[in-house]
Design an enzyme around this catalytic site. Structure first.
Site, PDB file in Angstrom:
ATOM      1  N   ASP A   1       1.029  -1.403   0.080  1.00 28.35           N
ATOM      2  CA  ASP A   1      -0.073   0.034   0.175  1.00 28.35           C
ATOM      3  C   ASP A   1       0.894   1.104   0.204  1.00 28.35           C
ATOM      4  O   ASP A   1       0.856   2.080   0.932  1.00 28.35           O
ATOM      5  CB  ASP A   1      -1.058   0.189   1.080  1.00 28.35           C
ATOM      6  CG  ASP A   1      -1.895  -0.968   1.514  1.00 28.35           C
ATOM      7  OD1 ASP A   1      -2.165  -1.523   0.097  1.00 28.35           O
ATOM      8  OD2 ASP A   1      -2.283  -1.662   2.367  1.00 28.35           O
TER       9      ASP A   1
ATOM     10  N   GLU B   1     -11.519  -0.273  -2.775  1.00 27.10           N
ATOM     11  CA  GLU B   1     -11.007   0.449  -1.398  1.00 27.10           C
ATOM     12  C   GLU B   1      -9.907   1.251  -2.098  1.00 27.10           C
ATOM     13  O   GLU B   1      -9.681   1.395  -3.383  1.00 27.10           O
ATOM     14  CB  GLU B   1     -10.436  -0.570  -0.449  1.00 27.10           C
ATOM     15  CG  GLU B   1      -9.425  -1.474  -1.113  1.00 27.10           C
ATOM     16  CD  GLU B   1      -8.907  -2.601  -0.071  1.00 27.10           C
ATOM     17  OE1 GLU B   1      -9.511  -2.391   1.147  1.00 27.10           O
ATOM     18  OE2 GLU B   1      -7.898  -3.495  -0.337  1.00 27.10           O
TER      19      GLU B   1
END
EC number: 3.2.1.99
Length: 321
Positions: free
Chosen positions: A33, A200
């Site tokens: 991420d 997301e």
């Protein structure tokens, strides 16, 4: 028969080469991420990653060599929630001489979540101050999950985009980089109606007359246990709008509030499950898509994830890799 075989081989090669391979990376290329930013003073790159107090790596070139520099918050967050020592999903921006880093405090499968913020003048390890919660928080009673923040300014107005699963992606106005505007209510900007709503990692950016909303879909991890069905692994999609606050549609005109999204990057070759993406406006390379992926030549566990990046190409104001 020979012609038919040639056609099949051609179609296979088109499929394999539909996306460019990631740009070069040397040194410490692990990430998860990622958040990426280029320092204003000298152009040095800083890369941040999920885990512990948010990993820091730096390099003088996007290609590396990348060095491991420690953590943003080595003692964890001052937000008192489960996960405060294992922070997620860093997002960077710069405003008036200060670098802001958003992070999430949560645990897998939980809506007991909050988005925190830390600031620094240099982005170096040891220079960060934790300010705790931004006021973007969630509980099981909330319509969203308060993780995966992303900041954008439009004129004098600042917004934070956020969300994961549940009702997917939301946006709320900020007073500044530190706090939600008093009385502001988050509104939904994207929704995947299928299954358990695997969407997301919102990241929004502006180019020409459009605002682009990128996001990740599919199964993000667990590949070391079992491979998802083909096409169900992580991937990156994009929608666009002439407004930063809503009206996002994909290339076919389907609303992002109605499961829309044009595929920007998916598994190909040795790249598996790319996602957790962001966009860097690089001083020399232009708009760069960055992300993590599982390199099938190395391993498929989170600990094996690699840093990927590609310069974006443009046609009719739609990006591609």
């Amino acid at each position: 028969m020979y012609l038919y075989t040639l056609i099949l081989l051609f179609l296979a090669s088109v499929n394999v080469n539909a996306y460019a391979d990631p740009g070069a990376c040397s040194g410490n290329c692990w990430t998860h991420d990622p958040g990426l930013y280029q320092r204003k003073s000298d152009g040095k790159y800083f890369r941040f990653a999920t885990g512990g107090g948010i990993h820091i790596a730096s390099a003088d070139s996007l290609e590396g060599p990348w060095t491991d520099d420690g953590y943003v918050l080595p003692n964890g967050s001052i937000i008192d929630l489960n996960g405060k020592n294992n922070l997620w999903a860093p997002d960077l921006h710069y405003r008036d001489g200060t670098y802001y880093l958003y992070y999430a405090v949560s645990s897998l499968g939980s809506q007991n979540s909050a988005i925190g913020v830390a600031t620094s003048k240099t982005m170096e390890a040891g220079s960060w101050t934790d300010h705790g919660t931004t006021g973007i928080e969630s509980t099981p009673a909330s319509p969203y999950n308060a993780i995966d923040a992303n900041w954008i300014a439009v004129g004098g107005t600042q917004y934070a985009n956020f969300g994961s699963y549940w009702n997917n992606l939301f946006q709320v106005e900020m007073t500044n980089g530190l706090k939600v505007k008093s009385g502001a209510t988050p509104h939904q900007i994207a929704y995947n109606a299928s299954g358990i709503h695997r969407q997301e990692a919102a990241f929004m950016f502006e180019r020409n007359d459009y605002f682009y909303l990128t996001f990740s879909g599919g199964i993000a991890l667990g590949y070391n246990d079992t491979w998802p069905a083909p096409g169900e692994e992580y991937f990156i999609s994009v929608c666009r709008s002439t407004s930063a606050t809503g009206g996002f549609v994909d290339k076919n005109g389907v609303s992002c509030l109605n499961s829309g999204g044009t595929l920007l990057l998916a598994s190909h070759g040795f790249v598996y499950g790319p996602g957790g993406q962001g966009i860097l406006k690089d001083s020399s390379k232009g708009f760069v898509l960055y992300y993590h992926y599982a390199d099938t030549r190395i391993g498929k566990a989170v600990e094996d994830y690699q840093f990927g990046w590609n310069q974006l190409k443009w046609e009719n104001d739609w990006p591609s890799v």
